[in-house]
Design a protein around this motif. Structure first.
Motif, PDB file in Angstrom:
ATOM      1  N   HIS A 205      25.098  -5.279  -3.041  1.00  0.00           N
ATOM      2  CA  HIS A 205      24.781  -6.135  -1.944  1.00  0.00           C
ATOM      3  C   HIS A 205      25.982  -6.235  -0.799  1.00  0.00           C
ATOM      4  O   HIS A 205      25.662  -6.102   0.203  1.00  0.00           O
ATOM      5  CB  HIS A 205      24.936  -7.655  -2.427  1.00  0.00           C
ATOM      6  N   GLU A 206      27.111  -6.261  -1.299  1.00  0.00           N
ATOM      7  CA  GLU A 206      28.338  -5.928  -0.450  1.00  0.00           C
ATOM      8  C   GLU A 206      28.346  -4.498   0.398  1.00  0.00           C
ATOM      9  O   GLU A 206      28.441  -4.294   1.672  1.00  0.00           O
ATOM     10  CB  GLU A 206      29.578  -6.089  -1.161  1.00  0.00           C
ATOM     11  N   LEU A 207      27.697  -3.667  -0.311  1.00  0.00           N
ATOM     12  CA  LEU A 207      27.836  -2.056   0.258  1.00  0.00           C
ATOM     13  C   LEU A 207      26.606  -2.263   1.307  1.00  0.00           C
ATOM     14  O   LEU A 207      26.623  -1.505   2.263  1.00  0.00           O
ATOM     15  CB  LEU A 207      27.447  -1.071  -0.614  1.00  0.00           C
ATOM     16  N   MET A 208      25.538  -2.728   0.968  1.00  0.00           N
ATOM     17  CA  MET A 208      24.218  -2.871   1.809  1.00  0.00           C
ATOM     18  C   MET A 208      24.920  -3.812   3.140  1.00  0.00           C
ATOM     19  O   MET A 208      24.450  -3.232   4.235  1.00  0.00           O
ATOM     20  CB  MET A 208      23.062  -3.386   1.064  1.00  0.00           C
ATOM     21  N   ARG A 209      25.340  -4.950   3.030  1.00  0.00           N
ATOM     22  CA  ARG A 209      25.959  -5.817   4.152  1.00  0.00           C
ATOM     23  C   ARG A 209      26.727  -4.935   4.877  1.00  0.00           C
ATOM     24  O   ARG A 209      26.557  -4.723   6.382  1.00  0.00           O
ATOM     25  CB  ARG A 209      26.526  -7.091   3.748  1.00  0.00           C
ATOM     26  N   GLU A 210      27.632  -4.123   4.397  1.00  0.00           N
ATOM     27  CA  GLU A 210      28.763  -3.188   5.099  1.00  0.00           C
ATOM     28  C   GLU A 210      27.830  -2.273   5.815  1.00  0.00           C
ATOM     29  O   GLU A 210      28.206  -1.964   7.097  1.00  0.00           O
ATOM     30  CB  GLU A 210      29.576  -2.541   4.134  1.00  0.00           C
ATOM     31  N   THR A 211      27.078  -1.566   5.231  1.00  0.00           N
ATOM     32  CA  THR A 211      25.863  -0.379   6.104  1.00  0.00           C
ATOM     33  C   THR A 211      25.252  -1.064   7.037  1.00  0.00           C
ATOM     34  O   THR A 211      25.173  -0.228   8.127  1.00  0.00           O
ATOM     35  CB  THR A 211      24.847   0.062   4.984  1.00  0.00           C
ATOM     36  N   MET A 212      24.622  -2.147   6.997  1.00  0.00           N
ATOM     37  CA  MET A 212      24.088  -2.861   7.948  1.00  0.00           C
ATOM     38  C   MET A 212      24.511  -3.728   8.945  1.00  0.00           C
ATOM     39  O   MET A 212      24.038  -4.322   9.889  1.00  0.00           O
ATOM     40  CB  MET A 212      22.600  -3.491   7.489  1.00  0.00           C
ATOM     41  N   ARG A 213      25.837  -3.748   8.936  1.00  0.00           N
ATOM     42  CA  ARG A 213      26.636  -4.646   9.721  1.00  0.00           C
ATOM     43  C   ARG A 213      26.500  -4.521  11.137  1.00  0.00           C
ATOM     44  O   ARG A 213      26.306  -3.378  11.807  1.00  0.00           O
ATOM     45  CB  ARG A 213      28.123  -4.271   9.566  1.00  0.00           C
ATOM     46  N   GLY A 214      25.988  -5.505  12.041  1.00  0.00           N
ATOM     47  CA  GLY A 214      25.814  -5.533  13.289  1.00  0.00           C
ATOM     48  C   GLY A 214      24.043  -5.317  13.776  1.00  0.00           C
ATOM     49  O   GLY A 214      23.926  -5.099  14.752  1.00  0.00           O
ATOM     50  N   ALA A 215      23.515  -4.967  12.725  1.00  0.00           N
ATOM     51  CA  ALA A 215      21.972  -4.887  12.862  1.00  0.00           C
ATOM     52  C   ALA A 215      21.193  -6.174  12.848  1.00  0.00           C
ATOM     53  O   ALA A 215      20.064  -5.843  13.018  1.00  0.00           O
ATOM     54  CB  ALA A 215      21.497  -3.878  11.890  1.00  0.00           C
ATOM     55  N   GLY A 216      21.708  -7.169  12.619  1.00  0.00           N
ATOM     56  CA  GLY A 216      21.004  -8.498  12.391  1.00  0.00           C
ATOM     57  C   GLY A 216      20.188  -8.390  11.159  1.00  0.00           C
ATOM     58  O   GLY A 216      20.751  -7.449  10.326  1.00  0.00           O
ATOM     59  N   GLY A 217      19.115  -9.293  11.154  1.00  0.00           N
ATOM     60  CA  GLY A 217      18.368  -9.317   9.900  1.00  0.00           C
ATOM     61  C   GLY A 217      19.421  -9.790   8.771  1.00  0.00           C
ATOM     62  O   GLY A 217      20.491 -10.577   8.748  1.00  0.00           O
ATOM     63  N   THR A 218      18.726  -9.855   7.458  1.00  0.00           N
ATOM     64  CA  THR A 218      19.476 -10.477   6.385  1.00  0.00           C
ATOM     65  C   THR A 218      19.284  -9.460   5.133  1.00  0.00           C
ATOM     66  O   THR A 218      18.742  -8.437   5.307  1.00  0.00           O
ATOM     67  CB  THR A 218      18.424 -11.638   5.701  1.00  0.00           C
ATOM     68  N   VAL A 219      20.193  -9.464   4.327  1.00  0.00           N
ATOM     69  CA  VAL A 219      20.147  -8.665   3.098  1.00  0.00           C
ATOM     70  C   VAL A 219      20.235  -9.703   1.882  1.00  0.00           C
ATOM     71  O   VAL A 219      20.638 -10.933   1.798  1.00  0.00           O
ATOM     72  CB  VAL A 219      21.793  -7.826   2.785  1.00  0.00           C
ATOM     73  N   GLU A 220      19.183  -9.318   1.093  1.00  0.00           N
ATOM     74  CA  GLU A 220      18.606  -9.950  -0.198  1.00  0.00           C
ATOM     75  C   GLU A 220      19.001  -8.982  -1.239  1.00  0.00           C
ATOM     76  O   GLU A 220      18.569  -7.793  -1.178  1.00  0.00           O
ATOM     77  CB  GLU A 220      17.326 -10.312  -0.232  1.00  0.00           C
ATOM     78  N   SER A 221      19.596  -9.446  -2.477  1.00  0.00           N
ATOM     79  CA  SER A 221      20.118  -8.639  -3.589  1.00  0.00           C
ATOM     80  C   SER A 221      19.787  -9.434  -4.681  1.00  0.00           C
ATOM     81  O   SER A 221      19.978 -10.569  -4.792  1.00  0.00           O
ATOM     82  CB  SER A 221      21.556  -8.004  -3.357  1.00  0.00           C
ATOM     83  N   GLY A 222      19.639  -8.550  -5.845  1.00  0.00           N
ATOM     84  CA  GLY A 222      19.357  -9.311  -7.371  1.00  0.00           C
ATOM     85  C   GLY A 222      18.969  -8.296  -8.305  1.00  0.00           C
ATOM     86  O   GLY A 222      19.388  -7.309  -8.142  1.00  0.00           O
ATOM     87  N   GLU A 223      18.141  -8.700  -9.146  1.00  0.00           N
ATOM     88  CA  GLU A 223      17.876  -7.927  -9.960  1.00  0.00           C
ATOM     89  C   GLU A 223      16.148  -8.002 -10.329  1.00  0.00           C
ATOM     90  O   GLU A 223      15.647  -8.901  -9.792  1.00  0.00           O
ATOM     91  CB  GLU A 223      18.397  -8.574 -11.577  1.00  0.00           C
ATOM     92  N   LEU A 224      15.675  -7.028 -10.425  1.00  0.00           N
ATOM     93  CA  LEU A 224      14.242  -6.544 -10.694  1.00  0.00           C
ATOM     94  C   LEU A 224      13.937  -7.009 -12.112  1.00  0.00           C
ATOM     95  O   LEU A 224      14.794  -6.411 -13.188  1.00  0.00           O
ATOM     96  CB  LEU A 224      13.631  -5.315 -10.310  1.00  0.00           C
ATOM     97  N   VAL A 225      12.987  -7.758 -12.587  1.00  0.00           N
ATOM     98  CA  VAL A 225      12.768  -8.132 -14.064  1.00  0.00           C
ATOM     99  C   VAL A 225      11.180  -8.073 -14.131  1.00  0.00           C
ATOM    100  O   VAL A 225      10.331  -7.925 -13.374  1.00  0.00           O
ATOM    101  CB  VAL A 225      13.265  -9.567 -14.236  1.00  0.00           C
ATOM    102  N   ILE A 226      10.859  -7.704 -15.286  1.00  0.00           N
ATOM    103  CA  ILE A 226       9.519  -7.865 -15.812  1.00  0.00           C
ATOM    104  C   ILE A 226       9.223  -8.970 -16.733  1.00  0.00           C
ATOM    105  O   ILE A 226      10.151  -9.166 -17.748  1.00  0.00           O
ATOM    106  CB  ILE A 226       9.062  -6.455 -16.810  1.00  0.00           C
TER     107      ILE A 226
END
Length: 251
Positions: A205-226
């Protein structure tokens, strides 16, 4: 017990590349069987390395992408990295997107094209590219190519067609940086999934936030489950965690 009710059991080496075999307690089953999801036909297949050609928990991302493509009101370009058997590519293309599908395995691309034929989707605009994902996106960056949606599902460890080595923890930050560079000015989203890794979803989540810093929008993170469903088809409550994900969505 519950194992007696199974149609197929995988035994043997459960390492990612380990060989094993399938046992069929009730009746011998063929190598493939037809499946259908989100309007797309494809084959499930019993493989020696335990996969069956589909990761159903990815449905969460496929449904999100399908809705985004259908409601965009403009042509949408999708890049599917480590695209495996192509279900995501077929979902995107049948929703109206122009798709570029990249996988280092010739076998996986063959299977994906088989799935395309199975659903009579040969006319859909999908470019199938057998190449090392990192090499491909770095070349796209030099060419100035842009995509509206990028899906990337990198393995923990992998090899490209020419022996290129991929290590998730070493290469992921660079991969995401290059993905950001090739997102279009009107990009819709960037989706990362990571399987069988010892890390918390918060770190990606932090890596994605860092990557997209300044691009606006939102970052959602979590786990995929069945989720397990009961005999009546309703949710029976138990959930099997399969994968971490992080998804940047534009404002």
């Amino acid at each position: 017990g519950i194992w007696d009710k199974a149609d197929a059991l995988f035994t043997g080496d459960t390492d990612e590349d380990g060989m094993g075999r399938w046992k069929f307690p009730k009746a011998a089953l063929g190598e493939t069987w037809p499946m259908h999801l989100l309007g797309v036909d494809f084959h499930g297949r019993f493989t020696a390395f335990r996969h069956v050609g589909v990761f159903p928990e990815q449905l969460a991302h496929w449904s999100w992408m399908k809705e985004k493509v259908e409601t965009a009101g403009r042509p949408v370009k999708v890049l599917n990295l480590f695209g495996y058997t192509g279900v995501a590519s077929l979902v995107a293309a049948s929703a109206g997107a122009e798709v570029t599908h990249v996988d280092a395995s010739k076998k996986a691309i063959g299977w994906a094209r088989e799935n395309q034929t199975l659903g009579r989707m040969e006319k859909l605009p999908i470019r199938w590219i057998c190449e090392d994902a990192m090499k491909f996106i770095q070349r796209e960056e030099r060419r100035g190519s842009k995509y509206d949606i990028i899906l990337t599902d990198p393995p923990k460890f992998g090899r490209g067609p020419n022996g290129e080595v991929w290590h998730l923890f070493d290469h992921l930050p660079l991969m995401l940086d290059v993905c950001r560079e090739i997102l279009s000015p009107k990009a819709i989203g960037l989706v990362l999934t990571a399987y069988s890794i010892r890390a918390s979803f918060y770190s990606i989540h932090e890596l994605m936030r860092e990557t997209m810093r300044g691009a606006g929008g939102t970052v959602e993170s979590g786990e995929l489950v069945i989720r397990e469903s009961g005999p009546d088809g309703r949710d029976a409550g138990r959930a099997l965690s399969t994968s971490l994900f992080s998804r940047w969505v534009s404002a």
